[in-house]
Design an enzyme around this catalytic site. Structure first.
Site: not given
Length: 291
Positions: A151, A177, A241, A244, A267, A276
């Site tokens: 990020r 995060k 992003h 990413r 994640h 994805y």
């Protein structure tokens, strides 16, 4: 001090909400220990809500929440985010007995069509975006974003003390995060570019420096990506992003196990990562990405 690649002050500020000490305390405790970007966005959302209703939080009613949500304009995702922020605050306040009741259930969070596929760049588009950047520092910054899936805030925060050389490339220890730590692999080709940029031998020196050698700002990275995307003829919506997203999609398209991609991206749920793996039929980034 943040690098000279900094943004100009924003003129698009949220409306000022009436100041109330009890509301301020509730908002402060609700935001406690959240990431800087999350705090900034959530506080802006709830302050705009309070400015709209013109009441203190204990006085807010279900119709107030409904009327506010109906008045929101803009993208569905933005309206949804604002509603989720306000509902979270109201729920927290009621649970902490700082509000008499939780009126959040009066408005349900609308479901959204999954448009993730619209934000997946092809590998050719990514190469054009990166290779079209003539400044070596900015080109390396773009390549790091794509080759690691970091990020923006994580990229800006990595220092040389967080990096370790490996036989093939290196690794970055990232504090990401949600206060989660993870180790991210850096392919050998990208590692060489990072090393070539280094002019400050101190452990606190940034992995990718700004033009003055200091830390990059989030806004500076955002602007650089936007300019690179425009040069490459990509949609104006492209952001850091999207790189990413491209990392997650291309890694899996080229055979990377989903759990490896999950770990690299940080994640919590494998289901988030496997979203994805839709683009086409058909370990580390150095093995699966065309860099």
């Amino acid at each position: 001090m943040v690098s000279g690649d900094r943004a100009m002050p924003s003129t698009d500020e949220a409306p000022k909400a009436p100041q109330n000490s009890a509301d301020n305390l509730l908002i402060k405790t609700w935001l406690h220990n959240r990431g800087e970007n999350t705090r900034r966005a959530y506080e802006s959302d709830v302050r705009a809500f309070l400015a709209h209703v013109g009441k203190t939080l204990p006085e807010v009613t279900a119709p107030d929440l409904q009327n506010w949500f109906d008045s929101l304009t803009g993208a569905d995702a933005t309206r949804r985010r604002k509603l989720m922020a306000v509902k979270s605050l109201l729920s927290y306040g009621a649970a902490m007995e700082m509000l008499p009741r939780d009126v959040g259930p009066a408005v349900r969070v609308p479901k959204m069509r999954d448009s993730l596929h619209e934000r997946i760049l092809t590998q050719e588009q990514v190469r054009n975006l990166i290779d079209g950047e003539t400044d070596p520092r900015r080109r390396t910054m773009l390549r790091v974003l794509y080759a690691t899936g970091l990020r923006i805030s994580e990229l800006c925060a990595v220092r040389w003390k967080d990096l370790k050389r490996r036989q093939q490339g290196g690794v970055a220890h990232v504090f990401g995060k949600g206060g989660k730590n993870r180790t991210v692999e850096i392919p050998a080709k990208v590692w060489k570019e990072i090393v070539a940029l280094r002019v400050d031998s101190r452990p606190e020196a940034p992995m990718v420096p700004g033009h003055d050698g200091g830390p990059l700002s989030v806004d500076a990275v955002h602007r650089s990506v936007k300019r690179a995307a425009k040069r490459a003829g990509l949609p104006e919506q492209v952001s850091a992003h999207w790189l990413r997203h491209a990392y997650a999609s291309h890694m899996q398209d080229n055979g990377a196990p989903a759990h490896v991609v999950q770990q690299q991206l940080g994640h919590t749920s494998l289901a988030t990562t496997t979203r994805y793996s839709h683009a086409r039929e058909g370990a580390g980034a150095g093995k699966f990405l065309d860099l």
